[in-house]
Design a protein around this motif. Structure first.
Motif, mmCIF file in Angstrom:
data_model
loop_
_atom_site.group_PDB
_atom_site.id
_atom_site.type_symbol
_atom_site.label_atom_id
_atom_site.label_comp_id
_atom_site.label_asym_id
_atom_site.label_seq_id
_atom_site.Cartn_x
_atom_site.Cartn_y
_atom_site.Cartn_z
ATOM 1 N N VAL A 123 -46.217 -83.157 12.259
ATOM 2 C CA VAL A 123 -46.014 -82.952 10.547
ATOM 3 C C VAL A 123 -46.688 -81.636 10.107
ATOM 4 N N ALA A 124 -47.438 -81.007 11.171
ATOM 5 C CA ALA A 124 -48.161 -79.876 10.452
ATOM 6 C C ALA A 124 -47.445 -78.959 9.621
ATOM 7 N N ASP A 125 -46.141 -78.716 10.297
ATOM 8 C CA ASP A 125 -45.238 -77.457 9.623
ATOM 9 C C ASP A 125 -44.676 -78.068 8.272
ATOM 10 N N ARG A 126 -44.929 -79.289 8.050
ATOM 11 C CA ARG A 126 -44.202 -80.027 6.649
ATOM 12 C C ARG A 126 -45.185 -80.167 5.635
ATOM 13 N N LEU A 127 -46.457 -79.639 5.419
ATOM 14 C CA LEU A 127 -47.544 -79.761 4.501
ATOM 15 C C LEU A 127 -47.062 -79.696 3.261
ATOM 16 N N ILE A 128 -47.521 -80.211 2.198
ATOM 17 C CA ILE A 128 -47.272 -79.998 0.795
ATOM 18 C C ILE A 128 -48.145 -78.682 0.361
ATOM 19 N N GLU A 129 -47.603 -78.137 -0.422
ATOM 20 C CA GLU A 129 -48.313 -76.700 -0.625
ATOM 21 C C GLU A 129 -49.374 -77.249 -1.923
ATOM 22 N N GLY A 130 -50.489 -76.935 -1.356
ATOM 23 C CA GLY A 130 -51.709 -77.284 -2.154
ATOM 24 C C GLY A 130 -52.661 -78.141 -1.643
ATOM 25 N N VAL A 131 -52.270 -78.584 -0.503
ATOM 26 C CA VAL A 131 -52.953 -79.580 0.353
ATOM 27 C C VAL A 131 -53.552 -78.859 1.387
ATOM 28 N N ALA A 132 -54.890 -78.902 1.283
ATOM 29 C CA ALA A 132 -56.002 -78.134 2.322
ATOM 30 C C ALA A 132 -55.973 -78.936 3.764
ATOM 31 N N THR A 133 -56.010 -78.018 4.677
ATOM 32 C CA THR A 133 -56.313 -78.698 6.041
ATOM 33 C C THR A 133 -57.528 -78.655 6.415
ATOM 34 N N VAL A 134 -58.394 -79.376 7.270
ATOM 35 C CA VAL A 134 -59.615 -79.391 7.550
ATOM 36 C C VAL A 134 -59.653 -79.902 8.915
ATOM 37 N N ASP A 135 -60.509 -79.336 9.969
ATOM 38 C CA ASP A 135 -60.684 -79.924 11.273
ATOM 39 C C ASP A 135 -61.617 -80.841 11.246
ATOM 40 N N TYR A 136 -62.306 -81.401 12.320
ATOM 41 C CA TYR A 136 -63.292 -82.147 12.521
ATOM 42 C C TYR A 136 -64.530 -81.654 11.554
ATOM 43 N N GLU A 137 -64.836 -80.342 11.956
ATOM 44 C CA GLU A 137 -66.169 -79.931 11.482
ATOM 45 C C GLU A 137 -66.060 -79.796 9.910
ATOM 46 N N GLY A 138 -64.845 -79.542 9.175
ATOM 47 C CA GLY A 138 -64.449 -79.631 7.886
ATOM 48 C C GLY A 138 -64.446 -81.064 7.166
ATOM 49 N N PHE A 139 -64.184 -82.057 8.050
ATOM 50 C CA PHE A 139 -64.259 -83.590 7.791
ATOM 51 C C PHE A 139 -65.895 -83.842 7.560
ATOM 52 N N VAL A 140 -66.647 -83.302 8.374
ATOM 53 C CA VAL A 140 -68.178 -83.430 8.250
ATOM 54 C C VAL A 140 -68.718 -82.924 7.000
ATOM 55 N N ASP A 141 -67.982 -81.614 6.639
ATOM 56 C CA ASP A 141 -68.637 -80.934 5.678
ATOM 57 C C ASP A 141 -68.459 -81.476 4.409
ATOM 58 N N VAL A 145 -68.065 -84.955 3.946
ATOM 59 C CA VAL A 145 -68.540 -85.948 3.577
ATOM 60 C C VAL A 145 -70.209 -85.393 3.410
ATOM 61 N N VAL A 146 -70.631 -84.285 3.702
ATOM 62 C CA VAL A 146 -71.910 -83.761 3.266
ATOM 63 C C VAL A 146 -72.108 -83.550 2.053
ATOM 64 N N GLU A 147 -70.789 -82.908 1.632
ATOM 65 C CA GLU A 147 -70.633 -82.334 0.008
ATOM 66 C C GLU A 147 -70.465 -83.459 -0.868
ATOM 67 N N HIS A 148 -69.991 -84.661 -0.575
ATOM 68 C CA HIS A 148 -69.595 -85.601 -1.501
ATOM 69 C C HIS A 148 -70.954 -86.883 -1.146
ATOM 70 N N PRO A 149 -71.694 -87.211 -2.146
ATOM 71 C CA PRO A 149 -72.951 -88.185 -1.794
ATOM 72 C C PRO A 149 -72.327 -89.653 -1.611
ATOM 73 N N ASN A 150 -70.963 -89.931 -2.227
ATOM 74 C CA ASN A 150 -70.446 -91.238 -2.051
ATOM 75 C C ASN A 150 -69.101 -91.028 -1.316
ATOM 76 N N CYS A 151 -68.832 -91.906 -0.187
ATOM 77 C CA CYS A 151 -67.529 -91.879 0.293
ATOM 78 C C CYS A 151 -66.856 -93.237 0.261
ATOM 79 N N GLN A 152 -65.747 -93.336 0.214
ATOM 80 C CA GLN A 152 -65.114 -94.797 0.308
ATOM 81 C C GLN A 152 -63.904 -94.531 1.304
ATOM 82 N N SER A 153 -63.897 -95.352 2.317
ATOM 83 C CA SER A 153 -62.990 -95.493 3.106
ATOM 84 C C SER A 153 -62.012 -96.620 2.764
ATOM 85 N N TRP A 154 -60.602 -96.330 2.578
ATOM 86 C CA TRP A 154 -59.818 -97.404 2.149
ATOM 87 C C TRP A 154 -59.221 -98.023 3.438
#
Length: 98
Positions: free
Chosen positions: A68-86, A88-97
């Protein structure tokens, strides 16, 4: 706060809960949660409304794995695994739902 959602909006109502409670910060969609970020999904209007107050990200490897990568809503940013880590580091609080 970084909200991390891995459930499909077609399967669970968790996205609705996250969007109701998240007043600011960021939302990262991973695993089946990335279906919420696709054009034409039932979740699209809700996600678009939330993008005014919450930054929305989707994990690109999960978008690609689900075809579904070609059907992304405009305005939603994509990240790779490194971006995922970034995020988490950028936000001092994380909530997994669940």
């Amino acid at each position: 706060m970084l909200h991390i959602l891995n459930k499909s909006p077609l399967e669970k109502s968790t996205l609705d809960t996250v969007l109701r409670l998240a007043k600011s910060g960021a939302l990262l969609l991973i695993e089946d949660g990335v279906y919420a970020a696709t054009r034409g999904s039932a979740a699209e209007p809700k996600l678009r409304e939330a993008m005014g107050r919450v930054a929305v990200y989707a994990l690109m490897p999960d978008l690609q794995a689900r075809g579904v990568a070609d059907r992304l809503i405009e305005g939603v940013a994509t990240v790779d695994y490194e971006g995922f880590v970034d995020l988490v580091v950028e936000h001092p609080n994380c909530q997994s739902w669940l």
